[in-house]
Enzyme design. Structure first.
Site, mmCIF file in Angstrom:
data_model
loop_
_atom_site.group_PDB
_atom_site.id
_atom_site.type_symbol
_atom_site.label_atom_id
_atom_site.label_comp_id
_atom_site.label_asym_id
_atom_site.label_seq_id
_atom_site.Cartn_x
_atom_site.Cartn_y
_atom_site.Cartn_z
ATOM 1 N N ASP A 109 -0.430 -0.123 8.780
ATOM 2 C CA ASP A 109 -1.856 -0.064 8.735
ATOM 3 C C ASP A 109 -2.243 -1.600 9.143
ATOM 4 O OD1 ASP A 109 -0.939 -0.824 6.248
ATOM 5 O OD2 ASP A 109 -2.159 1.053 5.454
ATOM 6 N N HIS A 126 -3.238 8.213 -1.563
ATOM 7 C CA HIS A 126 -2.894 8.093 -0.105
ATOM 8 C C HIS A 126 -1.604 7.067 -0.084
ATOM 9 C CE1 HIS A 126 -5.589 4.101 0.115
ATOM 10 N NE2 HIS A 126 -4.441 3.754 -0.096
HETATM 11 C C1 F6R Z 1 -1.217 -0.820 2.371
HETATM 12 C C2 F6R Z 1 -0.963 0.669 2.298
HETATM 13 C C3 F6R Z 1 -1.726 1.345 1.259
HETATM 14 C C4 F6R Z 1 -1.103 0.577 -0.149
HETATM 15 C C5 F6R Z 1 -2.051 1.497 -1.408
HETATM 16 C C6 F6R Z 1 -1.607 0.859 -2.543
HETATM 17 O O1 F6R Z 1 -0.240 -1.315 3.449
HETATM 18 O O2 F6R Z 1 -0.674 1.328 3.165
HETATM 19 O O3 F6R Z 1 -1.345 2.678 1.302
HETATM 20 O O4 F6R Z 1 0.009 0.829 -0.299
HETATM 21 O O5 F6R Z 1 -3.327 1.445 -1.028
HETATM 22 O O6 F6R Z 1 -2.371 -0.382 -2.568
HETATM 23 P P1 F6R Z 1 -1.918 -1.378 -3.916
HETATM 24 O O7 F6R Z 1 -0.252 -1.728 -3.890
HETATM 25 O O8 F6R Z 1 -2.637 -2.613 -3.610
HETATM 26 O O9 F6R Z 1 -2.399 -0.874 -5.230
#
Ligand code: F6R
Length: 244
Positions: free
Chosen positions: A67, A138
């Site tokens: 993304d 998500h």
């Molecule tokens: C990032 C992505 C998001 C993150 C998710 C968790 O490329 O696709 O789905 O993996 O928001 O984020 P963190 O690791 O910062 O808790």
């Protein structure tokens, strides 16, 4: 679905990096689907370390990221493009012409989604897709309620995601409201999936994702249906898991 418990974030990062490195060793010209955010930073650090020590060669690897924020240029420190360069691409011998992210500044959002789907298709398919999970379940930016069938699309970020991502910006107003994301349809086509989850704030949601009903309300729950999904989570993240 295989579930592995790591002791803590450090242990999780080493194990995740080992799985990614194993993929590169087994198939040097593999296609890696990559994620940004806090979860993979430790794993990227390890991969860079092993590359520096001469033990890991990225020269034939292709990457496609999940993304990118919409409306933020690549050069901006908040862009996912910048994140990937800083945490991985500039630290390993990857051929930058084989690293792909959606273009957050593309003037025509619809066209950009089609273009990115074509980019992914032309790689020949993702061998290993790395995922983190948001507090709301998500994956990529496929927020609760997203269709399980979609390819790349533009999403309005939910309040909970905007709040969670606030920590990377100087104010909540600066957090972009939209992003381009690979869809769950594309994610599910990857040969293998590795989901990494750390911390007790995600424990309740991880329990729902792994052991609750498969529902668009918990996007990560779809991984229960993937033929080769591995979940690597630390003790805190697994602390609410009650297998049924
Ligand atoms: C990032 C992505 C998001 C993150 C998710 C968790 O490329 O696709 O789905 O993996 O928001 O984020 P963190 O690791 O910062 O808790």
């Amino acid at each position: 679905m295989r579930i592995y418990k790591a002791k803590d974030y450090h242990d999780l990062s080493v194990k995740a990096a080992q799985i990614i490195a194993a993929q590169i060793v087994l198939k040097p010209d593999c296609v890696l689907g990559l994620a940004t955010g806090s979860s993979p930073v430790g794993a990227y650090e390890k991969l860079a370390e092993w590359h520096k020590a001469g033990n890991l060669d990225f020269s034939e690897v292709t990457t496609v990221n999940l993304d990118e924020y919409r409306g933020i240029p690549r050069e901006n420190e908040q862009s996912y493009d910048y994140f990937m360069r800083k945490h991985l691409f500039e630290k390993v011998n990857i051929d930058r012409s084989r690293t792909f992210l959606p273009d957050g500044m593309a003037p025509d959002g619809g066209q950009e989604c089609l273009r990115y789907d074509e980019v992914v298709r032309r790689t020949g398919g993702i061998d290993l897709q790395l995922l983190g999970m948001g507090h709301n379940g998500h994956i990529g930016f496929n927020e609760p309620g997203s269709s399980f069938a979609k390819g790349t699309h533009c999403v309005d970020l939910t309040e909970s995601t905007i709040r969670a991502n606030r920590r990377f910006f100087s104010s909540e107003e600066e957090v972009p409201r939209q992003a381009f994301t690979m869809g769950i349809g594309t994610i599910m086509e990857a040969g293998k999936i590795l989901l990494i989850v750390s911390g007790k704030e995600k424990a309740g949601m991880l329990n729902r994702a792994l052991f609750g009903p498969v529902t668009p309300e918990v996007p990560a729950s779809i991984l229960q249906f993937h033929r080769d999904a591995t979940v690597l989570a630390d003790e805190e993240a697994l602390s609410c898991c009650e297998p049924r």
